[in-house]
Scaffold this motif. Sequence first.
Motif: not given
Lengths: 492, 100
Positions: B35-36, B38-40, B42-44
Amino acid sequence: MTDLTALTLEAALAGLKARDFSSVEITKAHIDACMEGADLNAFITTDFDNALEAAKASDAKLAKGEGGALEGAPIGIKDLFCTENVKTTAGSKILGAFKPPYESTVTANMKADGMVMLGKLNLDEFAMGSSNETSAFGSVVNPWKPNGENDVELVPGGSSGGSAAVVAANMCLAATATDTGGSIRQPASFTGTVGIKPTYGRCSRWGIVAFASSLDQAGPITRTVKDSAIMLQSMAGYDPKDSTSINKDLPDFSAACERSIKGLRIGIPKEYTMDGMPGEIDDLWQQGIAWLKDAGAQIVPVSLPHTKYALPAYYIVAPAECSSNLARYDGMRYGVRVDGEDLNDTYELTRAAGFGKEVRRRIMIGTYVLSAGYYDAYYLQAQKVRTRIAEDFTNAWETCDALLTPTAPSAAFPIGRPVNDPVTMYLNDIFTVTANLAGLPGISVPAALDKDGLPLGLQIIGRALDEETVFAAGAALEKAAGFTAKPKKWWV
Amino acid sequence: MSESNNTVTVETVKKIARLSRLHVEEDRLTHLADEMNGILAWIEQLGEVDVEGVEPMTSAVEMPAPMRADVITDGGVRDKVLANAPKTEAGYFVVPRSVE
């Protein structure tokens, strides 16, 4: 007799002042409406006995021709505002039976102005969510239903879902709310109500449970633009107890609602669209442009090139601030404690039991982006991108006075809709989060119903400290849209 | 950003959970790492933004931090401060032993 719960706040205040009805009468009418609407799950705590006492006190003042700007008006308070001796939960289990020994500045201002508080309204846990589904006290049900689908329960949006629901369902004349990434404006859009997030620093954050301090800002949810102006006038103002409170006199927000927008330059940011967004939202945006043009505004195309980076930047800045703000919930001084083998174990068990999944997720992300070795790559980079986003607006203000955008990329969706990954839910705030990052005022005004009969809002964003233009343009939209639809009272 | 997409391992989650003072069950670690990541991932995309010479934005209001006189303006409300505590005794918070 007229239905006292169907009045606007403005009309109710006029009726109270003219003694057409008493505060006790209108408060009782709203208490009945709140009890009838219990299935909406909009309240975490009701405070009806104290409300009736406050109503009596207001009637005594009104009888003498006295009273403040909200005298005798029954209003709901988001359960993120600390209220003296009334349980405050922030939508979380971790605060347990916490009863603040003090009053938030915003609610203190409103009480000084004669507000009658009906109770504390449901919200996403610590205001982290866009659907009200992360509340430890269960989802709020949107009063609106899709046409012909009475079995479907929709979310009211979030995080101020309870505030939006009670205003849409005529259970409160108005409600307070807070907005960190869109938590006032998106639920307003989902429920056919008006919501304004003022300039960062207009409303004191003192006594509001903190989520992300550089983004959190209080504002009202109401049924009309004018009602929002009346509420904000009472809520806002300088407070030395908040070091980011703006020490400037408040303009007359109600007067601003009457302003002509002739010659006002309205910017249309071409980046405010999203893949998979229903065509109706784009059509409504075009309709909004036509409405403002008809009202005499000049339409100017603008570009805010860093818009697509706003949400990812937000999902670094907000969790980072959340992880440090929520460090205070350690089970020692207030709230719930789960005893472990030693101190650290107690902390860890307390926080794992007290915080829900989304809050834990954000604390973890925030801790990660602030941790040694990642700070520069994530947090510092996000703060620099935030500067770029703010600069986009500064550049836009050279050619326009306010912006018109959709409020949210969809209408209200069903409770429990499967969400494959958290990012999908985060996209709800795609059009609202930029105003938080840049600290700007933004209002959502209900503009139309979609093909399913669900409300959609349009947003006006203005310059810092220029709520007046936001109110003027919002009122022009409201007038042109003539949105009078109300949800059917299926809950009665 | 210099980090690749799958920087968060089960070990990282354990470390972050520890720093966050959040108890995480063993069988949740892999899921949380995914999950982390996945979020990271997207943040990249923030790495694409040219931030050369850009100052980080640390406040949403353009004003200097206000100062006030260093005087006591509040206090003397011990019972109020203790009123919501899970455990108190004789006017003190009671907390687990932290020094062995």
